[in-house]
Design a protein around this motif. Sequence first.
Motif, PDB file in Angstrom:
ATOM      1  N   VAL A  21       0.837  -1.194   0.000  1.00 66.60           N
ATOM      2  CA  VAL A  21       0.000   0.000   0.000  1.00 66.60           C
ATOM      3  C   VAL A  21       0.877   1.251   0.000  1.00 66.60           C
ATOM      4  CG1 VAL A  21      -1.864  -1.161   1.209  1.00 66.60           C
ATOM      5  CG2 VAL A  21      -0.111   0.039   2.519  1.00 66.60           C
ATOM      6  N   ALA A  22       0.294   2.348  -0.401  1.00 60.53           N
ATOM      7  CA  ALA A  22       1.000   3.630  -0.427  1.00 60.53           C
ATOM      8  C   ALA A  22       1.020   4.230   0.975  1.00 60.53           C
ATOM      9  CB  ALA A  22       0.336   4.579  -1.413  1.00 60.53           C
ATOM     10  N   TRP A  23       2.157   4.807   1.328  1.00 57.77           N
ATOM     11  CA  TRP A  23       2.307   5.459   2.632  1.00 57.77           C
ATOM     12  C   TRP A  23       1.960   6.936   2.451  1.00 57.77           C
ATOM     13  CZ3 TRP A  23       7.423   6.286   5.792  1.00 57.77           C
ATOM     14  CH2 TRP A  23       7.086   6.551   7.127  1.00 57.77           C
ATOM     15  N   ASN A  24       0.733   7.293   2.746  1.00 59.55           N
ATOM     16  CA  ASN A  24       0.297   8.673   2.570  1.00 59.55           C
ATOM     17  C   ASN A  24      -0.843   8.965   3.523  1.00 59.55           C
ATOM     18  OD1 ASN A  24      -1.887   7.352   1.398  1.00 59.55           O
ATOM     19  ND2 ASN A  24      -1.168   7.693  -0.696  1.00 59.55           N
ATOM     20  N   GLY A  25      -1.405  10.143   3.398  1.00 61.00           N
ATOM     21  CA  GLY A  25      -2.555  10.520   4.192  1.00 61.00           C
ATOM     22  C   GLY A  25      -2.249  10.605   5.671  1.00 61.00           C
ATOM     23  N   GLY A  26      -3.197  10.122   6.454  1.00 60.43           N
ATOM     24  CA  GLY A  26      -3.112  10.241   7.893  1.00 60.43           C
ATOM     25  C   GLY A  26      -1.962   9.455   8.495  1.00 60.43           C
ATOM     26  N   HIS A  27      -1.625   8.300   7.908  1.00 62.50           N
ATOM     27  CA  HIS A  27      -0.528   7.493   8.449  1.00 62.50           C
ATOM     28  C   HIS A  27       0.804   8.254   8.356  1.00 62.50           C
ATOM     29  CE1 HIS A  27      -2.721   3.851   9.322  1.00 62.50           C
ATOM     30  NE2 HIS A  27      -3.260   3.834   8.100  1.00 62.50           N
ATOM     31  N   ALA A  32       5.053  11.552  10.982  1.00 62.90           N
ATOM     32  CA  ALA A  32       5.841  12.785  11.046  1.00 62.90           C
ATOM     33  C   ALA A  32       5.613  13.515  12.358  1.00 62.90           C
ATOM     34  CB  ALA A  32       5.495  13.684   9.859  1.00 62.90           C
ATOM     35  N   ASP A  33       4.389  13.492  12.874  1.00 64.47           N
ATOM     36  CA  ASP A  33       4.100  14.180  14.136  1.00 64.47           C
ATOM     37  C   ASP A  33       4.767  13.500  15.325  1.00 64.47           C
ATOM     38  OD1 ASP A  33       2.579  16.000  12.769  1.00 64.47           O
ATOM     39  OD2 ASP A  33       0.676  14.961  13.140  1.00 64.47           O
ATOM     40  N   LEU A 232       6.116  -0.609   2.094  1.00 61.41           N
ATOM     41  CA  LEU A 232       5.319   0.593   1.864  1.00 61.41           C
ATOM     42  C   LEU A 232       5.769   1.246   0.563  1.00 61.41           C
ATOM     43  CD1 LEU A 232       5.419   2.113   5.463  1.00 61.41           C
ATOM     44  CD2 LEU A 232       3.348   1.298   4.309  1.00 61.41           C
ATOM     45  N   ARG A 233       4.834   1.801  -0.156  1.00 57.57           N
ATOM     46  CA  ARG A 233       5.174   2.565  -1.356  1.00 57.57           C
ATOM     47  C   ARG A 233       5.378   4.028  -0.965  1.00 57.57           C
ATOM     48  NH1 ARG A 233       0.580   1.317  -5.624  1.00 57.57           N
ATOM     49  NH2 ARG A 233       1.753   2.896  -6.760  1.00 57.57           N
ATOM     50  N   VAL A 234       6.519   4.587  -1.387  1.00 53.19           N
ATOM     51  CA  VAL A 234       6.906   5.947  -1.018  1.00 53.19           C
ATOM     52  C   VAL A 234       7.492   6.637  -2.239  1.00 53.19           C
ATOM     53  CG1 VAL A 234       7.337   5.353   1.400  1.00 53.19           C
ATOM     54  CG2 VAL A 234       9.190   5.167  -0.270  1.00 53.19           C
ATOM     55  N   LEU A 235       7.882   7.892  -2.048  1.00 54.97           N
ATOM     56  CA  LEU A 235       8.649   8.645  -3.029  1.00 54.97           C
ATOM     57  C   LEU A 235      10.024   8.930  -2.429  1.00 54.97           C
ATOM     58  CD1 LEU A 235       6.015  11.224  -4.341  1.00 54.97           C
ATOM     59  CD2 LEU A 235       6.708   9.058  -5.386  1.00 54.97           C
ATOM     60  N   VAL A 236      11.059   8.859  -3.269  1.00 58.75           N
ATOM     61  CA  VAL A 236      12.440   9.007  -2.816  1.00 58.75           C
ATOM     62  C   VAL A 236      13.135  10.048  -3.670  1.00 58.75           C
ATOM     63  CG1 VAL A 236      14.646   7.835  -2.435  1.00 58.75           C
ATOM     64  CG2 VAL A 236      12.516   6.613  -2.056  1.00 58.75           C
ATOM     65  N   GLY A 237      13.896  10.912  -3.000  1.00 56.00           N
ATOM     66  CA  GLY A 237      14.755  11.876  -3.679  1.00 56.00           C
ATOM     67  C   GLY A 237      16.152  11.819  -3.100  1.00 56.00           C
ATOM     68  N   LYS A 238      17.005  12.737  -3.509  1.00 57.67           N
ATOM     69  CA  LYS A 238      18.373  12.821  -3.021  1.00 57.67           C
ATOM     70  C   LYS A 238      18.637  14.234  -2.519  1.00 57.67           C
ATOM     71  CE  LYS A 238      20.060   8.679  -3.989  1.00 57.67           C
ATOM     72  NZ  LYS A 238      20.666   7.794  -2.978  1.00 57.67           N
ATOM     73  N   ALA A 248       6.165  11.021   1.603  1.00 59.13           N
ATOM     74  CA  ALA A 248       4.915  10.262   1.462  1.00 59.13           C
ATOM     75  C   ALA A 248       4.596  10.063  -0.009  1.00 59.13           C
ATOM     76  CB  ALA A 248       3.773  10.994   2.169  1.00 59.13           C
ATOM     77  N   ALA A 249       3.837   9.004  -0.305  1.00 54.62           N
ATOM     78  CA  ALA A 249       3.567   8.660  -1.702  1.00 54.62           C
ATOM     79  C   ALA A 249       2.753   9.722  -2.420  1.00 54.62           C
ATOM     80  CB  ALA A 249       2.847   7.309  -1.765  1.00 54.62           C
ATOM     81  N   ASP A 250       1.983  10.522  -1.678  1.00 57.69           N
ATOM     82  CA  ASP A 250       1.176  11.554  -2.318  1.00 57.69           C
ATOM     83  C   ASP A 250       1.836  12.934  -2.259  1.00 57.69           C
ATOM     84  OD1 ASP A 250       0.980  11.823   0.384  1.00 57.69           O
ATOM     85  OD2 ASP A 250      -1.195  12.092   0.450  1.00 57.69           O
ATOM     86  N   ASP A 251       3.043  13.027  -1.755  1.00 58.95           N
ATOM     87  CA  ASP A 251       3.754  14.313  -1.651  1.00 58.95           C
ATOM     88  C   ASP A 251       4.606  14.511  -2.904  1.00 58.95           C
ATOM     89  OD1 ASP A 251       4.832  16.661  -0.806  1.00 58.95           O
ATOM     90  OD2 ASP A 251       6.049  15.809   0.807  1.00 58.95           O
ATOM     91  N   THR A 252       3.950  14.675  -4.041  1.00 62.08           N
ATOM     92  CA  THR A 252       4.666  14.765  -5.314  1.00 62.08           C
ATOM     93  C   THR A 252       5.447  16.069  -5.471  1.00 62.08           C
ATOM     94  OG1 THR A 252       2.664  15.622  -6.372  1.00 62.08           O
ATOM     95  CG2 THR A 252       3.041  13.240  -6.472  1.00 62.08           C
ATOM     96  N   ARG A 253       5.165  17.070  -4.655  1.00 65.50           N
ATOM     97  CA  ARG A 253       5.902  18.327  -4.715  1.00 65.50           C
ATOM     98  C   ARG A 253       7.006  18.399  -3.658  1.00 65.50           C
ATOM     99  NH1 ARG A 253       3.755  22.386  -7.684  1.00 65.50           N
ATOM    100  NH2 ARG A 253       4.670  23.969  -6.334  1.00 65.50           N
ATOM    101  N   ALA A 254       7.201  17.294  -2.949  1.00 65.64           N
ATOM    102  CA  ALA A 254       8.285  17.192  -1.960  1.00 65.64           C
ATOM    103  C   ALA A 254       8.219  18.324  -0.937  1.00 65.64           C
ATOM    104  CB  ALA A 254       9.640  17.179  -2.661  1.00 65.64           C
TER     105      ALA A 254
END
Length: 563
Positions: A21-27, A32-33, A232-238, A248-254
């Motif tokens: 599943v994608a790691w986004n939203g409330g989880h 982060a909190d 978990l499905r996530v987004l990764v940068g450097k 998070a998977a839905d944070d496409t703007r980082a």
Amino acid sequence: MTTNVREPSLLAASAIPGGCVAWNGGHARAWADAALPSWVPVRPRRWSVELVLWCAVLAAFGLLATTDLPPDLVALLPLQVVWWLWRPEVVRFSAPVLVVLVAVRATGLPWPVLVCAALLVLTSVTATGLRARARARQREGALAAAGGVVAVPPGADGPVRRGGLFLRFGAGLAVPGVALLATSGLWHGSGGRRLALAEGLFAVGLALTLLFSGTLGRRRATALRTTPAPVLRVLVGKDEHEDAVVYAADDTRALRPLFTVATRAARYGDADGKGDGSDPDDRGDRGDRDDVAAREELEELLDKAAAPVPGPLREAVLYGAPCDGAEILLVGAAEEPGEPPVAECSTGPVRPLPERAAGRRLAREERAAVRAARDAELAETVRAGITVVPVRHWRAGAVDLLAGFLTALWCTGYFLLVIDDSLWFQALLLVTGLMCAVRVPVKIRWRVTADRTGVWLNRLRAPRHIPWDDLRAARRESFELQLRVRDGDNWAVAAPRWPWLQRRRRLVHPYDALAAELTAMIADPALRPTGESGAKERGRPLWPFAAVLGFAWIAVLVTRWLS
């Protein structure tokens, strides 16, 4: 707002475990909190660990030279700071030991030492407790987000190299530490015995810390790769250090990085790094190919690390439960289209980012974008102003003279402040002065000469020649002017810089101008010099200057010792 707005690279469906599943939203927001408060320092990067260790060494020497503390406290107080910042798992055991030692010797200790020890114990124990609670909440949040879906990471049969560097350094450091402790009773005088005991205890403490870190990292990495782990499905940068930054998977703007972790990449199909090895000739050819590929990968890594603006995000699958200090493995989309997925195993612990740290990261990205635009403008201006000449010269200027003066001032200050006449400090003074005698001539007399064959660098001995084809890049990084060479034998010189003053007065640092000119010549052969330089133009060897400074320093030390 981040400058990274390109669409993420998608991961092939075959590399995504079923049910992941994608790691986004409330989880993701709950994870982060649960991060640490901003006043609790996160685990440092490896270069920060080295800085902490050097500061601990200097603090131990300072306590030896300026106080009459017992050797065990001289060793334990700096080590407590190291464990607090780097290895909080040790604090629960070291804090009671420190309390007992201080309580036993309380009558003979000055009140500033008692206050500092109490504050150190209180702060380290409090921060460690907060870390433990945050780690538990983050782990529970990650497991809840995964929904019970687990999978075995790729390359589970491959060798685990995690922690090998710390294990080797720890074993090497333990030898002199044990030797100092074993021979402490043979030193003449109470001062010599105290020095040997303190240094031996400190070296053994650092060695055990390194061995514990290497063992713990290898154990966690082995457990991750040999047992099914949450996915978990996530987004990764450097980031600018080439560490992986997970979003998070839905944070496409980082906009909100969750954590960073140092990683080492391997191709997804060769994650175990193994071959059949049946043919000796094949092993030799494969070894040559691996060496070439490793050099090419290193060059790409250096180029990416120097990029002021991070690349696009990539879709990835995260194996493991991320939390403070955890080990993870990422399988992400390749940066180039059509390439297979890339597996990245962690080479350091997970470092969660509090809200303020994430905001500072975004601000750094925006400043990096502004610097990139300014550097591009400078490059165009320099390129337009280059005149083709037979031979081109660059040499040390006012900022380099200032750098040489500061180096000499540091050495002189060390000479004046060190009041202990023991053999250890005398040897340290000698080595420090000789190092300065070697570095000062290079700082204030360096010379770079470019001709049609390449670049010449004057040195302590004969000038060094770098052909144009071997010169990869010229850039200013922080305080250093760096010339990167394909064989890895890079050249660098450092001098002060004041970015705020340069921006306010619209000044160009000499290193920036030199790097821009050489970069233009590397990219366009038509801008390179057309003649050949002579021996005099390449600069004279610097060893006579260094020899004069070295002999002068030895004469000053001998005069002090005889007096």
